[in-house]
Write an enzyme that holds these catalytic residues in place. Structure first.
Site, short mmCIF file in Angstrom:
data_model
loop_
_atom_site.label_atom_id
_atom_site.label_comp_id
_atom_site.label_asym_id
_atom_site.label_seq_id
_atom_site.Cartn_x
_atom_site.Cartn_y
_atom_site.Cartn_z
N GLY A 13 0.81 -1.20 0.00
CA GLY A 13 0.00 0.00 0.00
C GLY A 13 0.84 1.26 0.00
CD GLU A 36 0.61 -10.74 2.48
OE1 GLU A 36 -0.38 -11.33 2.04
OE2 GLU A 36 0.52 -9.85 3.34
#
Length: 190
Positions: A13, A36
């Protein structure tokens, strides 16, 4: 919060680019990467020698993730077939035990709201879903269990051009709690 030799997880993000642009990694050395995703900004830190994984407890000198993407063609060319990068299934990378096995794990993620008790909401505002949980809870647990680890949440203090506070006394009904207050550690705003 970030010390030489830490192992980092930075949520997606734009958080990584934001931290890079603010100079959060200037002067740092020997950082590791276990996340991740390998997000924009990480390859530049590797090329600058900031990240090398030399202090990691597991996967020493390797950058570990479940996926690589979102970077430039140059970033993807650097990652492609580079033995420094290792990709594993999310069952392994997002396992809180694997995360906690790294000393000094610093998990850095963003959120949409935090309440005064420390509950962190990163998925919804009321019943309106904005994203999925991803690995944020797993990294919050793992970082809290890591020797010397920290769980950091970053956010701007307001939304809608300053008209709405993102720090609230209580959440709107239906808001999904991503990280419970018992796992909240550090919350940073501007």
């Amino acid at each position: 919060v970030i010390r030489d030799g830490d192992c980092l997880e930075i949520g997606v993000g734009g958080t990584a680019e934001w931290l890079v642009n603010l100079g959060a990694f200037e002067g740092k050395r020997d950082l590791g990467w276990h996340s991740e995703n390998t997000v924009p900004g990480v390859v530049g830190l590797i090329q600058q020698g900031v990240m090398n994984g030399s202090c990691k407890n597991i996967h020493r000198e390797k950058m570990v993730a479940t996926a690589c993407g979102g970077g430039s063609k140059e970033d993807m060319d650097f990652i492609n077939m580079n033995p420094m990068f290792e990709l594993y299934s999310s069952d392994y990378v997002l396992d809180a035990r694997t995360i906690a096995a790294h000393d000094n794990m610093v998990a850095i993620n963003s959120c949409v709201q935090v309440d005064l008790t420390g509950q962190i909401a990163a998925e919804s505002l009321g019943p309106r879903m904005l994203s999925g949980t991803g690995g944020q809870l797993a990294f919050a647990i793992g970082a809290n269990l890591s020797k010397g680890g920290r769980n950091v949440t970053v956010m701007t203090s307001t939304a809608r051009g300053g008209a709405a506070s993102r720090i609230v006394s209580s959440f709107e009904p239906g808001t999904v709690i991503t990280v419970p207050r018992t796992l909240a550690d550090i919350v940073i705003t501007e």
